[in-house]
Design an enzyme around this catalytic site. Sequence first.
Site, mmCIF file in Angstrom:
data_model
loop_
_atom_site.group_PDB
_atom_site.id
_atom_site.type_symbol
_atom_site.label_atom_id
_atom_site.label_comp_id
_atom_site.label_asym_id
_atom_site.label_seq_id
_atom_site.Cartn_x
_atom_site.Cartn_y
_atom_site.Cartn_z
ATOM 1 N N ASP A 133 0.799 -1.129 -0.040
ATOM 2 C CA ASP A 133 0.048 0.118 -0.076
ATOM 3 C C ASP A 133 0.832 1.378 0.014
ATOM 4 O O ASP A 133 2.075 1.046 0.451
ATOM 5 C CB ASP A 133 -0.943 -0.202 1.242
ATOM 6 N N ALA A 134 0.360 2.451 -0.305
ATOM 7 C CA ALA A 134 1.080 3.483 -0.543
ATOM 8 C C ALA A 134 1.566 4.045 0.702
ATOM 9 O O ALA A 134 2.692 4.731 0.910
ATOM 10 C CB ALA A 134 0.136 4.660 -1.170
#
Length: 201
Positions: free
Chosen positions: A17-18
Site C-alpha cells: 500500500d502507498a
Amino acid sequence: MAEFIPIPQVYAAGRLDADSEGLLLLTSNGRLQQRLTDPRFGHWRRYWVQVEGEAAAHPEALELLRSGLLIQGQRTLPARAQPISDPGLPERTPPIRQRAAIPTSWLQLELQEGRNRQVRRMTAAVNLPTLRLLRVAIDLMDGAAPLELNGLAAGQWREVDGAESQRLEQLLKPSRAMRKISPGRGGRAGGGKSGRGAGGG
C-alpha cells in the site's frame, strides 16, 4: 516506481500500500510475478509492524493473529506472530501519528497471503492498530534463506545476484504441482515505499 528505478517494464510481485514500506521484488516476467503472489504456493512474507498498545501484554490477540481472523467475511490463513524489540529504524516520512498517553510496540508478522491492507485489518481486529508497516523478507520456499531487505534504504534498489537469480529461475521449472510452468527470468529487489495495489500491507 519510475522515479526510483530507471528500468522500464518491471512490475512488483506483490505490491505494498502507498502508506507501507519495505521490500518489493520487481520483475518483467509475468509468470514469476504470478508464482510469487499466488497463495497456493504459500510464500511467507515477513513484516515488522509498529502497533498502538503493548502487544506482548495481549497474548490472546497474538493467538488470534496466528490462528486466523474473519476479515471482510473471509477467514485469514494461519499466520506467525510474535512481539519483537524496537528495530531502531530511521524515522518515517511523513512521521507516524502517536498519542503520548498510549504506548507503542512492535510485532513480527508473517503471512502466506496478501489481501488488500490485510496486515492493517488484522491488527485492527485485535485492537492493536497498525502505525507503521514494513515488509522485510520474502521466502522463496526452496529451503534457502529468504530474500531480505538487508539495509536497502527507502528508494534504493539493486539487481538480484547470480545465486538469487538461479533460485528465482528454479521456481519456474516444471514440477508435479504445476507442470505447465516453464523456466523464466529472475527479478530485482527494491526497498522503500510502493505505488498502489495489494500485497498484504
